[in-house]
Design an enzyme around this catalytic site. Sequence first.
Site, mmCIF file in Angstrom:
data_model
loop_
_atom_site.group_PDB
_atom_site.id
_atom_site.type_symbol
_atom_site.label_atom_id
_atom_site.label_comp_id
_atom_site.label_asym_id
_atom_site.label_seq_id
_atom_site.Cartn_x
_atom_site.Cartn_y
_atom_site.Cartn_z
ATOM 1 N N SER A 93 -66.162 26.785 42.474
ATOM 2 C CA SER A 93 -65.835 25.852 41.397
ATOM 3 C C SER A 93 -66.252 24.426 41.722
ATOM 4 O O SER A 93 -65.973 23.921 42.814
ATOM 5 C CB SER A 93 -64.322 25.904 41.143
ATOM 6 O OG SER A 93 -63.859 24.734 40.518
ATOM 7 N N GLY A 94 -66.866 23.753 40.757
ATOM 8 C CA GLY A 94 -67.157 22.336 40.909
ATOM 9 C C GLY A 94 -65.892 21.506 40.925
ATOM 10 O O GLY A 94 -65.806 20.504 41.647
ATOM 11 N N CYS A 203 -64.246 17.789 32.955
ATOM 12 C CA CYS A 203 -63.697 19.135 33.058
ATOM 13 C C CYS A 203 -63.609 19.708 31.651
ATOM 14 O O CYS A 203 -63.314 18.984 30.688
ATOM 15 C CB CYS A 203 -62.319 19.073 33.703
ATOM 16 S SG CYS A 203 -61.322 20.568 33.502
ATOM 17 N N ASN A 423 -63.656 32.002 30.951
ATOM 18 C CA ASN A 423 -62.865 31.221 31.900
ATOM 19 C C ASN A 423 -61.382 31.481 31.666
ATOM 20 O O ASN A 423 -60.814 31.028 30.670
ATOM 21 C CB ASN A 423 -63.191 29.734 31.729
ATOM 22 C CG ASN A 423 -62.387 28.848 32.673
ATOM 23 O OD1 ASN A 423 -61.641 29.326 33.524
ATOM 24 N ND2 ASN A 423 -62.527 27.545 32.519
ATOM 25 N N LEU A 424 -60.756 32.196 32.586
ATOM 26 C CA LEU A 424 -59.311 32.459 32.542
ATOM 27 C C LEU A 424 -58.601 31.266 33.175
ATOM 28 O O LEU A 424 -57.977 31.364 34.218
ATOM 29 C CB LEU A 424 -59.003 33.751 33.307
ATOM 30 C CG LEU A 424 -59.734 35.008 32.809
ATOM 31 C CD1 LEU A 424 -59.756 36.083 33.892
ATOM 32 C CD2 LEU A 424 -59.088 35.541 31.540
ATOM 33 N N SER A 425 -58.679 30.153 32.509
ATOM 34 C CA SER A 425 -58.383 28.864 33.139
ATOM 35 C C SER A 425 -56.915 28.670 33.509
ATOM 36 O O SER A 425 -56.018 29.000 32.731
ATOM 37 C CB SER A 425 -58.798 27.736 32.201
ATOM 38 O OG SER A 425 -58.452 26.481 32.746
#
Length: 540
Positions: A93-94, A203, A423-425
């Site tokens: 991840s960034g 983000c 994305n399962l954020s």
Amino acid sequence: MSEQQRFNNEVEEIKKWWSSPRWKHTKRVYSPEDIASRRGTIKVPQASSQQADKLFKLLQEHEKNHTASFTYGALDPVQVTQMAKYLDSIYVSGWQSSSTASTSNEPSPDLADYPMDTVPNKVEHLWFAQLFHDRKQNEERLSLPESERSKLPAPVDYLRPIIADADTGHGGLTAVVKLTKMFIERGAAGIHIEDQAPGTKKCGHMAGKVLVPIQEHINRLIAIRASADIFGSDLLAIARTDSEAATLITSSIDYRDHYFIAGATNKDAGHLVDVMVAAELEGKQGAALQAVEDEWNRKAGVKLFHEAFADEVNAGSYSNKAELIAEFNKKVTPLSNTPALEARALAARLLGKDIYFNWEAARVREGYYRYQGGTQCAVNRGIAYAPYADLIWMESKLPDYAQAKEFAEGVKNAVPHQWLAYNLSPSFNWTTAMSPEDQETYISRLAKLGYVWQFITLAGLHTNALISDKFAKAYSERGMKAYGGEIQQPEIDQGCEVVKHQKWSGAEYIDGILRMVTGGITSTAAMGAGVTEDQFKSKL
């Protein structure tokens, strides 16, 4: 072999490579000759290309079975070795790198303002760990007779493919080419790149996102593929769109964006920039300046052109209002890619007059155009990106199954073969978003829609934070009882090999190399007599 013959052979090899099923759905805007002429004399084999092939086959299998590869963002080698036992891919991840691993050592929120090599360096960190633990496991197993090895559990596949965050590419197209090369050299099997503007990147779950035009992002995807082609890599490219919640766009140059660019519908409101500059000259600032902008927005009636058309019809004395709106909306849709001039001409023909609609008047002080995204906007962009990307990902505000279904069906209606990512954020509040039962089946339900790769971006960060908070608190209260009871004993009970951290770190493996080069005798072996890890032999 002559220079020309070598070039001709290179071209033929590239043609053969591109004719494989791997590239069945990939569009290239350049020729094999273009790539061959930009390669060096020496071919440098990239292990990451083997990982890319592995990832591609993995996703093919998941597509066939209507399942998904699901993973999360890994922080360090400890997490990677534990993930490898249970998950079939790894994410870098960034966001996590920005906060915990910037090559400047300066932590930051996810604004992609860290040095360009930050995420590639983290990929290399994890990739080298994967290679090391794979070697270590091979040595440990092959040191046993084959009859004993057959009784062991299957080996862990430590070489799980890594997919990494390329943000917006960290600059222009040459930066994208160089960044892609970094990822290839450092072990990435795939990378994702988003359609936000560099310099204002946020983000995916922050406000104030600024998009680039569709073609500009397509150019980034082409640059990724061209760079990978030059270096002979099968790297997977994932196109992310942040258009679902975007409110600004850098330019109105691409007609495919016109439907979603908002404009002022009241000529008397003037231009927002002029109004704001005048207010500043009057000495207004802070809340007073915001009030001026809010009042301009109210007065200007900022909206999309199809909304302005409908409002004009409904405010007029037309006898066939519903028919007029239906005829316009039949031809001008989120997916029709109708240029603004054509939409205006159609409106003028239907109404017999022009509508005042000025997207220049609504531009913000930074020069960006107002933009109203949404799911259909993301569908439109996903379709446009599909020929240049292996997977498409729509960043979203909520874990909304209905929205995910709308996006998947919208893209697949136009591009049936397209793989999707989700994305399962951890930015979502999962406990309020859905029941525990729905949480448990969410990944599998998404997989049936075509989301073959799913990931929790920051689970590495959050698991690290949770166990650190829990242990630090317990340790402060109960001393070594907390470590023995809440860390070490659970490690033993669960069979977590890191409880024997010397062995996990490769001490036995390195001792073996030391004995090998000294003829089998050494007095300085790390795991010799006196090593404290002997205390765990009866336990694990």
